[in-house]
Design an enzyme around this catalytic site. Sequence first.
Site, short mmCIF file in Angstrom:
data_model
loop_
_atom_site.label_atom_id
_atom_site.label_comp_id
_atom_site.label_asym_id
_atom_site.label_seq_id
_atom_site.Cartn_x
_atom_site.Cartn_y
_atom_site.Cartn_z
N LYS A 40 0.19 -38.65 -16.55
CA LYS A 40 -0.25 -40.04 -16.67
C LYS A 40 0.66 -40.94 -15.86
CE LYS A 40 0.50 -43.46 -19.61
NZ LYS A 40 0.51 -44.45 -20.70
N ASP A 67 -3.36 -45.23 -15.88
CA ASP A 67 -3.54 -46.09 -17.07
C ASP A 67 -3.11 -47.52 -16.74
OD1 ASP A 67 -3.97 -46.96 -19.65
OD2 ASP A 67 -2.09 -46.13 -20.43
N LYS A 69 -5.24 -50.20 -17.40
CA LYS A 69 -5.93 -51.09 -18.36
C LYS A 69 -6.54 -52.32 -17.69
CE LYS A 69 -3.08 -49.68 -22.32
NZ LYS A 69 -2.21 -48.70 -21.67
N ASP A 72 -10.76 -57.88 -15.94
CA ASP A 72 -10.96 -58.97 -14.98
C ASP A 72 -12.46 -59.19 -14.85
OD1 ASP A 72 -10.57 -60.88 -12.92
OD2 ASP A 72 -8.90 -59.75 -12.08
N THR A 130 -2.68 -50.78 -30.02
CA THR A 130 -2.06 -50.41 -31.30
C THR A 130 -0.85 -51.30 -31.61
OG1 THR A 130 -0.83 -48.68 -30.18
CG2 THR A 130 -2.83 -48.02 -31.34
N GLN A 200 7.89 -44.78 -31.59
CA GLN A 200 6.56 -44.60 -32.19
C GLN A 200 6.71 -44.63 -33.71
OE1 GLN A 200 3.84 -44.55 -30.53
NE2 GLN A 200 4.14 -43.62 -28.53
N GLY A 220 4.78 -38.11 -23.89
CA GLY A 220 5.77 -38.45 -22.87
C GLY A 220 7.13 -37.88 -23.19
N ARG A 221 7.96 -38.69 -23.84
CA ARG A 221 9.38 -38.35 -24.01
C ARG A 221 9.68 -37.00 -24.64
NH1 ARG A 221 10.33 -44.23 -26.30
NH2 ARG A 221 8.17 -43.75 -26.84
O1 C5P Z 1 6.98 -41.06 -24.75
P1 C5P Z 1 5.74 -41.19 -25.58
O2 C5P Z 1 5.16 -39.85 -26.00
O3 C5P Z 1 5.93 -42.12 -26.76
O4 C5P Z 1 4.69 -41.85 -24.60
C1 C5P Z 1 3.43 -42.22 -25.04
C2 C5P Z 1 2.62 -42.76 -23.92
O5 C5P Z 1 1.41 -43.26 -24.45
C3 C5P Z 1 3.28 -43.92 -23.16
O6 C5P Z 1 2.90 -43.78 -21.80
C4 C5P Z 1 2.67 -45.14 -23.78
O7 C5P Z 1 2.54 -46.20 -22.87
C5 C5P Z 1 1.28 -44.65 -24.17
N1 C5P Z 1 0.72 -45.36 -25.29
C6 C5P Z 1 1.28 -45.43 -26.55
N2 C5P Z 1 0.65 -46.10 -27.55
C7 C5P Z 1 -0.49 -46.70 -27.33
C8 C5P Z 1 -1.09 -46.65 -26.07
C9 C5P Z 1 -0.44 -45.97 -25.06
O8 C5P Z 1 2.34 -44.86 -26.77
N3 C5P Z 1 -1.08 -47.30 -28.31
#
Ligand code: C5P
Length: 243
Positions: A40, A67, A69, A72, A130, A200, A220-221
């Site tokens: 992503k 991504d 988003k 417009d 969210t 999160q 991600g992380r």
């Molecule tokens: O590192 P992590 O697993 O928390 O990354 C989650 C990814 O999902 C990030 O790129 C973040 O921008 C995206 N994201 C999120 N929550 C949302 C929408 C997108 O964590 N509600």
Amino acid sequence: MLNDFQSIDARDRIIVALDCDGSTALSLADRLKGHATWVKVGMTLYYAEGPSIIAALKRRGFKVFLDLKFHDIPHQIYGATRSAVECGADMLTMHCAGGEAMMQAACKGAAAAQTTSSNDPILLGITVLTSMDQAALSSIGIDKSVSQQVTRLAGLAHTVGLSGVVASPQEAHALREQLGAHAYIVTPGVRPQGSALDDQSRIATPQQAFDAGASHLVIGRPITQAADPVASFESIVESLGNK
Ligand code: C5P
């Protein structure tokens, strides 16, 4: 409800979020090559590197979830979607709050790009961020509950013909019931058992997210900041029993 994605290899259903600078993203991509299918690219990486980051990831064989988003007027969204698909985006996002005409324009932009590129892009709607709670929704003049608004916007995306939505694992079950077996339901907020929550709060394990009806997980992380990103990715795949 059963969905169309359950028999697909878990490796093809995990999207690794490269929320880092360009050189770190590419070195992670080099390590994950042959393991992960999807990466992503979000706003931070894209606005630093531009379309060349998509091309560099595509050259390494990845599918790219762009991504950005979009939100417009329809004319702009037609052009933005067309350009993004021509650059190689395989999946992209827009705010459903932009309305039916905007989402239709995105579909037309994607179709126009397909005349010059072989991509068959997946177009996803963002319902309610969210990060927004009931008070935030009311403050912008929306009197519905968060879940009513999610349902309303997801329905609009579905009617227009988008491929699916981005949603939290907590919303996935209801959305799967609403949108049916074919819809893409892409969920972030996923943490393997025992891994750090980072920032999160309402999280689900990969298995819980799939059980709730997610088609794809954005992680991600837990992968990108692991000492061994490949081992972390593979252990997530293993924890899913390749479902
Ligand atoms: O590192 P992590 O697993 O928390 O990354 C989650 C990814 O999902 C990030 O790129 C973040 O921008 C995206 N994201 C999120 N929550 C949302 C929408 C997108 O964590 N509600």
